[in-house]
Each structure stands twice: as C-alpha cells, then as structure tokens.
Design an enzyme around this catalytic site. Structure first.
Site, PDB file in Angstrom:
ATOM      1  N   GLU A 116      50.554  72.164  21.631  1.00  0.00           N
ATOM      2  CA  GLU A 116      49.835  70.898  21.871  1.00  0.00           C
ATOM      3  C   GLU A 116      48.669  70.813  20.907  1.00  0.00           C
ATOM      4  O   GLU A 116      48.371  71.782  20.186  1.00  0.00           O
ATOM      5  CB  GLU A 116      49.384  70.809  23.339  1.00  0.00           C
ATOM      6  CG  GLU A 116      50.561  70.539  24.281  1.00  0.00           C
ATOM      7  CD  GLU A 116      50.167  70.314  25.734  1.00  0.00           C
ATOM      8  OE1 GLU A 116      48.977  70.435  26.075  1.00  0.00           O
ATOM      9  OE2 GLU A 116      51.067  70.018  26.531  1.00  0.00           O
ATOM     10  N   HIS A 233      42.799  60.479  27.110  1.00  0.00           N
ATOM     11  CA  HIS A 233      44.081  60.971  26.607  1.00  0.00           C
ATOM     12  C   HIS A 233      44.627  59.940  25.631  1.00  0.00           C
ATOM     13  O   HIS A 233      44.647  58.743  25.932  1.00  0.00           O
ATOM     14  CB  HIS A 233      45.064  61.186  27.764  1.00  0.00           C
ATOM     15  CG  HIS A 233      46.252  62.011  27.372  1.00  0.00           C
ATOM     16  ND1 HIS A 233      47.244  61.529  26.555  1.00  0.00           N
ATOM     17  CD2 HIS A 233      46.590  63.297  27.653  1.00  0.00           C
ATOM     18  CE1 HIS A 233      48.151  62.479  26.370  1.00  0.00           C
ATOM     19  NE2 HIS A 233      47.781  63.562  27.024  1.00  0.00           N
ATOM     20  N   ARG A 279      42.182  66.175  20.778  1.00  0.00           N
ATOM     21  CA  ARG A 279      42.438  64.943  21.530  1.00  0.00           C
ATOM     22  C   ARG A 279      41.414  63.833  21.261  1.00  0.00           C
ATOM     23  O   ARG A 279      41.759  62.663  21.176  1.00  0.00           O
ATOM     24  CB  ARG A 279      42.386  65.308  23.001  1.00  0.00           C
ATOM     25  CG  ARG A 279      43.382  64.608  23.829  1.00  0.00           C
ATOM     26  CD  ARG A 279      43.409  65.236  25.173  1.00  0.00           C
ATOM     27  NE  ARG A 279      44.669  65.937  25.358  1.00  0.00           N
ATOM     28  CZ  ARG A 279      45.051  66.447  26.520  1.00  0.00           C
ATOM     29  NH1 ARG A 279      44.276  66.349  27.567  1.00  0.00           N
ATOM     30  NH2 ARG A 279      46.192  67.051  26.629  1.00  0.00           N
ATOM     31  N   HIS A 340      40.993  60.360  31.134  1.00  0.00           N
ATOM     32  CA  HIS A 340      41.931  61.388  31.578  1.00  0.00           C
ATOM     33  C   HIS A 340      41.252  62.557  32.284  1.00  0.00           C
ATOM     34  O   HIS A 340      41.762  63.052  33.287  1.00  0.00           O
ATOM     35  CB  HIS A 340      42.681  61.878  30.343  1.00  0.00           C
ATOM     36  CG  HIS A 340      43.736  62.901  30.618  1.00  0.00           C
ATOM     37  ND1 HIS A 340      44.816  62.665  31.442  1.00  0.00           N
ATOM     38  CD2 HIS A 340      43.886  64.183  30.171  1.00  0.00           C
ATOM     39  CE1 HIS A 340      45.594  63.754  31.488  1.00  0.00           C
ATOM     40  NE2 HIS A 340      45.037  64.689  30.742  1.00  0.00           N
ATOM     41  N   ARG A 375      37.843  69.113  25.984  1.00  0.00           N
ATOM     42  CA  ARG A 375      38.729  70.163  26.505  1.00  0.00           C
ATOM     43  C   ARG A 375      39.973  70.338  25.629  1.00  0.00           C
ATOM     44  O   ARG A 375      40.601  69.357  25.230  1.00  0.00           O
ATOM     45  CB  ARG A 375      39.163  69.811  27.931  1.00  0.00           C
ATOM     46  CG  ARG A 375      40.175  70.760  28.527  1.00  0.00           C
ATOM     47  CD  ARG A 375      40.495  70.371  29.957  1.00  0.00           C
ATOM     48  NE  ARG A 375      41.117  69.073  30.057  1.00  0.00           N
ATOM     49  CZ  ARG A 375      42.429  68.860  30.010  1.00  0.00           C
ATOM     50  NH1 ARG A 375      43.266  69.881  29.861  1.00  0.00           N
ATOM     51  NH2 ARG A 375      42.918  67.643  30.116  1.00  0.00           N
TER      52      ARG A 375
HETATM   53  C1  SIN Z   1      49.420  66.343  28.747  1.00  0.00           C
HETATM   54  O1  SIN Z   1      50.507  66.724  29.176  1.00  0.00           O
HETATM   55  O2  SIN Z   1      49.286  65.783  27.672  1.00  0.00           O
HETATM   56  C2  SIN Z   1      48.205  66.571  29.565  1.00  0.00           C
HETATM   57  C3  SIN Z   1      47.839  67.979  29.501  1.00  0.00           C
HETATM   58  C4  SIN Z   1      46.367  68.122  29.657  1.00  0.00           C
HETATM   59  O3  SIN Z   1      45.664  67.176  29.959  1.00  0.00           O
HETATM   60  O4  SIN Z   1      45.891  69.228  29.408  1.00  0.00           O
END
Ligand code: SIN
Length: 547
Positions: A116, A233, A279, A340, A375
């Site tokens: 990610e 998000h 993010r 988010h 985060r």
């Molecule tokens: C996501 O699946 O993108 C959310 C995961 C997160 O907020 O850490």
C-alpha cells in the site's frame, strides 16, 4: 428520564471495535469486563476495514523498515517510542490473532502480503480479499465470547464519564432498547470509541463514527491532542446519492492507476511513488487535478489488471460497485477523497493513560503520536491490537494520570466547544449535524486556509442544539459532532504551517524554525503547542499476561 443506579463492573470499555475487543480479552482474567457498544457490536470502523493489517512478517521485511516508513509518512511528528511499540509488538499480536482463529489470505502455506501507499515492502496482510476488518472482528469477538467475565452490551450509548475528586468512577449510559439511563460504576474506563469521520460531509466512516470518545473526554476535562490532523482517503466511490464507499488503497497496491477526467495519468507528476505516494499527497493531488479539470472526481482505473484476479482479490468492492452499475474490471471508477481517519484524539501515553486518573484510551480515539501528521496505510488495525492490549494491562494497575506538557502562562483565548452564542441558530439534531458536516467539509477539508478556518470557527460558535434537547442518542451525537467540529477547526486554525494531512494553501511549508510540535487543547483552555508527548512510565514493561 430517571437514572438507574447500582450497576457495577471492574472495567468498562466503550466501543467494540478492534482496540476495545483486544483490551477486553486482555482484561478478562483480571475482573469483570463490560463492553458497551452504541449500536450493534458489528457497527464499527474496524469491521469495515478493507485493506489490511501492516506488520513486518514477510521474508524480505524488517521491523526497522516498517518503523522508518511509519516515521516518514508521519512527516516529522511521530512519537518514536510509540512507533517502536507498534512495529515491534505488532508481529506478536498478529501471531496471537492467528492462534485465536484469524485466517489471513495465503499463497500456499505462506501468508500473502500486499503493498500500500508509502510502504517500502509488501507487508499488508489481508483476509477474504478485502474483508480484513470483518474477519479480524469475527476472530476477536469469538475469543471474547469464550472468556467468562466479558459481557458485551449493545445499543448502550455513553452519555458522560462519571467523576469524583478528579478521578473516574464510572459511566452514565443510555440503554436505547429499554429507554433507560444507567449509572455504572467501574475501577477504570477505556475509551475505544473509534473515529470521528461523521463530522465531515463526505466520509468513508460508518454512521456510528461521531467522535463520541473525544467529546466525552473533553467534557471530563481530559487533554486532547493533534485534532487538526484528519486523514482523507484518496479513493472513495463518487456516485451521486450513494454513500462514499471506500475503495481500498490495496487496489492501487495491485496496480490500479489514477486518471483525471481527460484520462491522463497524473500521480507521477506529483510524486516519484506515483499512485503509492503517502495518502495525504495522493488526496491533495486528486483535489488539484479536480480543480484543474473543473471536475467533481477523478477515475480509478483497474482495467489493465487481470479481471479474474480483481474479482477474487476484491470481492466486496467488486459486488458493491456492481450494485452501482460499475464493473470495476471494465469501467473507470469515479472517485474522490473523503474523511477517513483521525490522527489526533485523546492525549494518551503508551499505556493508554490519559490526563484523567482512571480514564484510558486506545485505537483511533487515542492520540499517542504513533501516526504523527499522517498515518501510514494499514497501521490502524495494528494500533488497535497493540495499544488495546497495552491499555488493558495498565488498567489492572492503580489508576494514575499521565503527565503531559502544561499550557504556557500566556495561554490563548479559551475555546468554547460546547455552547452556542446565538439562540436563533439553535437547530434540531439532524439539522445541526448536517450544518456542522457542511462547514467542516467546505472550510476545514483537504486544502485549508486561515480565512476559511476562521470563518468555520465563528460559524460553529454560533451553532447549537435546541430549543429542546430530547434524551435520545441522536441528540447527544449532535452535541458530540458539534464539540468535535469546533475543536478540529480551532486546532487547524492554530497550526500555522502545513504538515502531513494538515495543508494550508497560504502556508504550504513546514515550520522548521522550531521543533515539530503537537497541538493540545482541553475544556476551558486555548490551543497550545508542545514538542512531544511524554515517555510512558512503564514503556518497557511486557504485556505477556494472557499469552
Ligand atoms: C484501505 O483499505 O485503503 C484502508 C486501509 C487503511 O485505512 O489503513
């Protein structure tokens, strides 16, 4: 409504998400544990988490790399000790979860990891493809139900923390099914109430995420920290009239691409990591592209990925989008950012202790400094496990408030986060909530500036609940949303720099003239800044009980 007295538990936990359930399991051997959930036990941010849980368990990974990635994403504001605990104790917590029946997805015998944003390795564990939160909660709730001493009471909404002589003595709560108010005494209370995304008009969070824990702590006089840091998000589904359903970052981890409405791929222009930039960077870049192309959305493009893999890896996302007439294997998906996660919350040390004796916090509601100003993706479920367990261990010891930086002598003007100044602006609960959400979204969102934030503070000051306040959950939620909205706007106005998720267009750089500082605020006081949250008294103690 008449108050019923005489209820007792050794430990009360507010919230049945990952932090609350992990804490309950840890506490079960120490006394009676009552978990109060405001809705059904399955209504929580944890339950809805898709992407996964980050932990340095892959063959090519190391705890030190997870540590560095977390610090880098936090943009200079992480508590290094908190991060050490998170990444160091995380793998053991994952192991324990597996022992309790959690079934992570595997490649053959080996755990499967995905990548990610802002992670230097593929380290995100997942379950049932994109149902990691639901599967984690299933394992934790099953474990908790097997332990005697834990009672889970749903539709029990906390109205206030009960105090005597500055220390917590219990909780006042509304039993929604019976329509009764109960005063419940306890040795200590853990806030594990989760997030506050519902303070914003557009959010990935479920309806229960109304910031109750922050508001309860504020009313109890606890210190709050870093409330200006709201994570947006980047990719919430944008279909008019439909909720902002989360489209996991793991979709980009698997190769999904962002395109503007002219179908141009834009992320490489903003960051070398492209779609897997931190993010906050991706969310801002999307907003800038939307502004440039005068559009309300951008596209997430998965059409270059293997369609069968996408359906298997993301079954919930696939079927939810299909219900909105979008086949994610063939269609471009309209997305835009939505509120988010809250990096800030109730100031807590590494054992969950707050500034109020007997009041503890863990998970999203807590501000340990572990996430800094932004985060790292998939660190929040891990946070719930690690700090839920740590807080529980601390609750079995004599209550002792944590010490935090004191406000300076020339403290700023106190902020009133509760009362309305204009009787004409009193509104019933639903209307009040809608007003607050609209102000926060338009004036304290992804791109902020001093003028808008100042307007937001003024506008929110005038709002209030009324003229009659019904003794119903929604009315208390409205008060909580207003309290939290006011505090976010105040803190965002006070932070005169851009850092992590807090971006002020007129002050686009970090203030490097002084050490990175956390913001603090409490009832009756103004916002002040101090360099770092304290080291815990018991940081080195193990949490081995119950292992
Ligand atoms: C996501 O699946 O993108 C959310 C995961 C997160 O907020 O850490």
């Amino acid at each position: 409504m008449r108050e019923k007295k005489g209820l007792k538990a050794d430990y009360v936990i507010l919230g049945g998400g990952i932090a609350g359930m992990r804490a309950a399991i840890e506490l079960a051997a120490a006394g009676s544990v009552l978990v109060l959930t405001k809705g059904d036990v399955h209504e929580s941010n944890s339950q809805q988490a898709q992407g996964g849980i980050a932990a340095a368990l892959a063959d090519d990974d190391e705890v030190s790399l997870h540590y560095q990635d977390t610090l880098r994403a936090g943009d200079g504001l992480c508590s290094e000790q908190a991060v050490q605990m998170l990444v160091g104790q995380g793998p053991r917590e994952i192991q324990r979860l597996i022992e309790w029946g959690m079934k992570f997805d595997r490649d053959g015998n080996k755990l499967a990891f995905t990548r990610e944003g802002a992670h230097s390795r593929s380290r995100v564990l997942h379950a049932h493809g994109d149902s990691t939160g639901a599967q984690t909660m299933r394992a934790l709730i099953a474990k908790a139900r097997h332990l005697s001493g834990i009672e889970i009471r749903s539709h029990a909404f906390a109205l206030d923390i009960l105090m005597e002589g500055g220390a917590v003595t219990g909780v006042l709560y509304l039993d929604e099914k019976q329509g009764t108010v109960h005063s419940l005494s306890a040795r200590s209370v853990l806030l594990a109430t989760g997030g506050l995304g519902q303070v914003y008009q557009e959010t990935t969070n479920p309806a229960v995420a109304t910031g109750d824990g922050v508001a309860l702590a504020y009313r109890a006089g606890a210190l709050l920290s870093d409330l200006e840091f709201i994570q947006f998000h980047p990719t919430a589904l944008f279909v008019k009239g439909a909720p902002r359903f989360l489209l996991s970052e793991a979709l980009r981890g698997e190769g999904g691409i962002l395109r503007n409405i002219l179908l141009e791929r834009f992320m490489p222009r903003y960051h070398e990591a492209g779609e897997l930039a931190p993010r906050d960077v991706v969310s801002r870049s999307i907003v800038m592209e939307m502004q440039k192309t005068r559009s309300e959305f951008v596209y997430l493009d998965l059409t270059g990925l293997d369609a069968e893999h996408v359906k298997k890896r993301f079954p919930t996302i696939y079927s939810t989008c299909l219900q909105n007439n979008l086949d994610i294997t063939q269609d471009l998906i309209p997305v835009r950012p939505a509120a988010h996660y809250s990096m800030g919350g109730v100031a807590s040390d590494l054992d969950g202790a707050t500034s109020v004796a007997g009041l503890y916090a863990a998970g999203e509601v807590a501000a340990t400094g572990v996430h800094g100003a932004n985060r790292l993706a998939s660190n929040s479920l891990l946070e719930g496990l690690v700090f839920g367990a740590r807080a529980a261990a601390a609750m079995t010891r004599p209550p002792c408030p944590a010490s935090f930086p004191a406000p300076p002598r020339n403290e700023a003007v106190p902020c009133s986060a509760q009362q309305s100044t204009d009787p004409a602006a009193l509104a019933p609960p639903e209307k009040l909530i809608a007003l607050v959400r609209s102000v926060l979204w338009s004036k304290a969102g992804i791109l902020r500036n001093g003028r808008d934030l100042s307007d937001a503070v003024k506008k929110l000051e005038t709002l209030g609940l009324g003229p009659e306040i019904p003794p119903q959950r929604r009315a208390y939620e409205a008060m909580n949303v207003l309290t939290v909205g006011r505090l976010i706007a105040r803190c965002a106005l006070a932070r005169r720099e851009s850092r992590g998720a807090h971006y002020r267009t007129e002050l686009p750089l970090k203030d490097d003239s002084r050490p990175p500082s956390h913001s603090y605020v409490r009832k009756g006081g103004g916002v002040f800044f101090a360099p770092s949250l304290p080291a815990p008294a018991t940081a080195s103690q193990s949490i081995s009980r119950g292992r």
